[in-house]
Structures are given as C-alpha cells and as structure tokens.
Write a protein that holds these residues in place. Structure first.
Motif, short mmCIF file in Angstrom:
data_model
loop_
_atom_site.label_atom_id
_atom_site.label_comp_id
_atom_site.label_asym_id
_atom_site.label_seq_id
_atom_site.Cartn_x
_atom_site.Cartn_y
_atom_site.Cartn_z
N VAL A 33 0.87 -1.17 0.00
CA VAL A 33 0.00 0.00 0.00
C VAL A 33 0.90 1.22 0.00
N PRO A 34 0.58 2.25 -0.78
CA PRO A 34 -0.62 2.37 -1.60
C PRO A 34 -0.51 1.53 -2.87
N LEU A 35 -1.64 1.00 -3.28
CA LEU A 35 -1.67 0.22 -4.51
C LEU A 35 -1.45 1.13 -5.71
N THR A 36 -0.56 0.73 -6.58
CA THR A 36 -0.35 1.46 -7.83
C THR A 36 -0.42 0.45 -8.97
N ALA A 37 -0.73 0.91 -10.15
CA ALA A 37 -0.79 0.02 -11.30
C ALA A 37 0.56 -0.68 -11.49
N LYS A 38 1.64 0.08 -11.40
CA LYS A 38 2.97 -0.50 -11.59
C LYS A 38 3.28 -1.51 -10.50
N GLY A 39 3.00 -1.17 -9.25
CA GLY A 39 3.31 -2.08 -8.15
C GLY A 39 2.53 -3.38 -8.23
N VAL A 40 1.24 -3.28 -8.48
CA VAL A 40 0.42 -4.49 -8.60
C VAL A 40 0.83 -5.28 -9.84
N HIS A 41 1.11 -4.58 -10.93
CA HIS A 41 1.54 -5.26 -12.16
C HIS A 41 2.84 -6.01 -11.93
N ASP A 42 3.80 -5.37 -11.28
CA ASP A 42 5.07 -6.04 -11.00
C ASP A 42 4.84 -7.31 -10.19
N ALA A 43 3.97 -7.24 -9.19
CA ALA A 43 3.68 -8.41 -8.35
C ALA A 43 3.01 -9.52 -9.16
N LEU A 44 2.01 -9.15 -9.92
CA LEU A 44 1.26 -10.17 -10.68
C LEU A 44 2.12 -10.79 -11.77
N THR A 45 2.88 -9.98 -12.49
CA THR A 45 3.72 -10.54 -13.55
C THR A 45 4.82 -11.42 -12.98
N SER A 46 5.32 -11.08 -11.80
CA SER A 46 6.31 -11.94 -11.15
C SER A 46 5.73 -13.33 -10.91
N ILE A 47 4.51 -13.38 -10.44
CA ILE A 47 3.84 -14.67 -10.21
C ILE A 47 3.58 -15.39 -11.53
N PHE A 48 3.09 -14.65 -12.52
CA PHE A 48 2.81 -15.25 -13.83
C PHE A 48 4.08 -15.87 -14.41
N ARG A 49 5.19 -15.17 -14.34
CA ARG A 49 6.44 -15.67 -14.91
C ARG A 49 6.98 -16.87 -14.15
N ARG A 50 6.68 -16.96 -12.86
CA ARG A 50 7.15 -18.10 -12.05
C ARG A 50 6.20 -19.30 -12.13
N ALA A 51 5.03 -19.11 -12.67
CA ALA A 51 4.06 -20.20 -12.79
C ALA A 51 4.62 -21.28 -13.73
N SER A 52 4.12 -22.46 -13.56
CA SER A 52 4.56 -23.56 -14.44
C SER A 52 4.13 -23.27 -15.88
N TYR A 53 4.76 -23.96 -16.80
CA TYR A 53 4.39 -23.83 -18.21
C TYR A 53 2.90 -24.14 -18.38
#
Length: 167
Positions: A33-53
């Motif tokens: 917090v505070p939530l920002t588009a960049k901050g939330v995007h960085d978090a979500l893309t980090s998870i997406f990239r670490r997800a299995s194929y």
C-alpha cells in the motif's frame, strides 16, 4: 470481507479467468500500500512468470478468440468486450469476420491457444496484420509473444483500475 478477499475480488480477473495469480501475489507478500498500477503489475507478472508452463498455458487459453464465438454470443468478460469493441472488432463486415474466424482456427490448431494481442490503440487492420504475421512464428516464439501480450493487457487493465500510478 478480508483484505485478501478484497484484493482477489478486485484484481483476480486482471489475468483473464486466472485468480490464482492475484492469490499467490497477495499470499507471497508482494502487494504494498498504496496500490499502484505499476506495483500491482510487477507483483502479478512476477507470479505469472514463475508459474509452471502448464499454468501459463492455461492463462493463455483463458483468453477468448478475437471476434470469435464468445463475442458473438455475448459471453466475453466485460474487460474483453470493451477491449475488442474499442478496436472495432464488434463491427466487422462478413468478409472480415470470416477472415478472423479462419485465422483463429488456423492459429489455435498450430499453437494450442488463441491469438492474444493488447488491442488498445489498435484498429482491426492493425490486429489483422499482426495476426497474419505472427501465425508464421514458431510455437516457442509465439508462446513468449502471447505471454508478453497478456502482461501488457494486465497493465492496461490495472491502469484503468488504479489510474494513480504514483504518489
């Protein structure tokens, strides 16, 4: 509702029909917090990239065909409906629709997931040109391109949800 549940409710659809990404980002302590588009995007893309194929493939497969059956049946998510309409994909001529249908079918058969492109700022001709070019990519290259487009779509959606990108 808990803060976690609120977060997942609000951001679980940023990656199309894939709330596990928001759940894992929250549970990993990547949300600040505070939530920002960049901050939330960085978090979500980090998870997406670490997800299995298989999980990333599932995210790609969760996206609808452009101007496809779900659009015709009115069954797109609200985000996808607005994105496709903004690019004019809801106003195709019969010939244009036939070409999109043909490309969607060929693309899905070749790659195993729908053609994905961040349509904001593009028109149907731009999208068709990209479609006709990318259909010649290797499966590996196209998977990487589609994943990058999913991340771009997520950022556009987050920017709409969180217009204040910094304080």
């Amino acid at each position: 509702m808990t803060a976690r549940a609120d977060f997942i409710e609000r951001f679980g659809g940023v990656f199309e029909h894939s709330p596990f990404i928001a759940e894992r980002a929250y549970d990993a302590g990547l949300i600040f917090v505070p939530l920002t588009a960049k901050g939330v995007h960085d978090a979500l893309t980090s998870i997406f990239r670490r997800a299995s194929y298989a999980e990333r493939l599932g995210v790609l497969r969760a996206h609808p065909d452009l101007a496809g059956k779900l659009a015709i049946a009115g069954e797109l998510t609200e985000e996808s409906r607005k994105e496709q309409a903004g690019a004019g994909l809801d106003r195709l001529s019969p010939d244009e629709h036939a070409r999109f249908t043909e490309l969607n079918t060929h693309y899905m058969a070749k790659f195993g997931f729908p053609f994905i492109i961040a349509v904001k700022g593009l028109n149907k001709d731009d999208i068709l040109a990209a479609f006709e070019k990318r259909i010649h990519n290797s499966v590996e290259d196209e998977f990487a391109t589609a994943a990058a487009q999913v991340e771009k779509i997520a950022l556009l959606r987050l920017t709409a949800l969180l217009p204040e990108t910094s304080k």
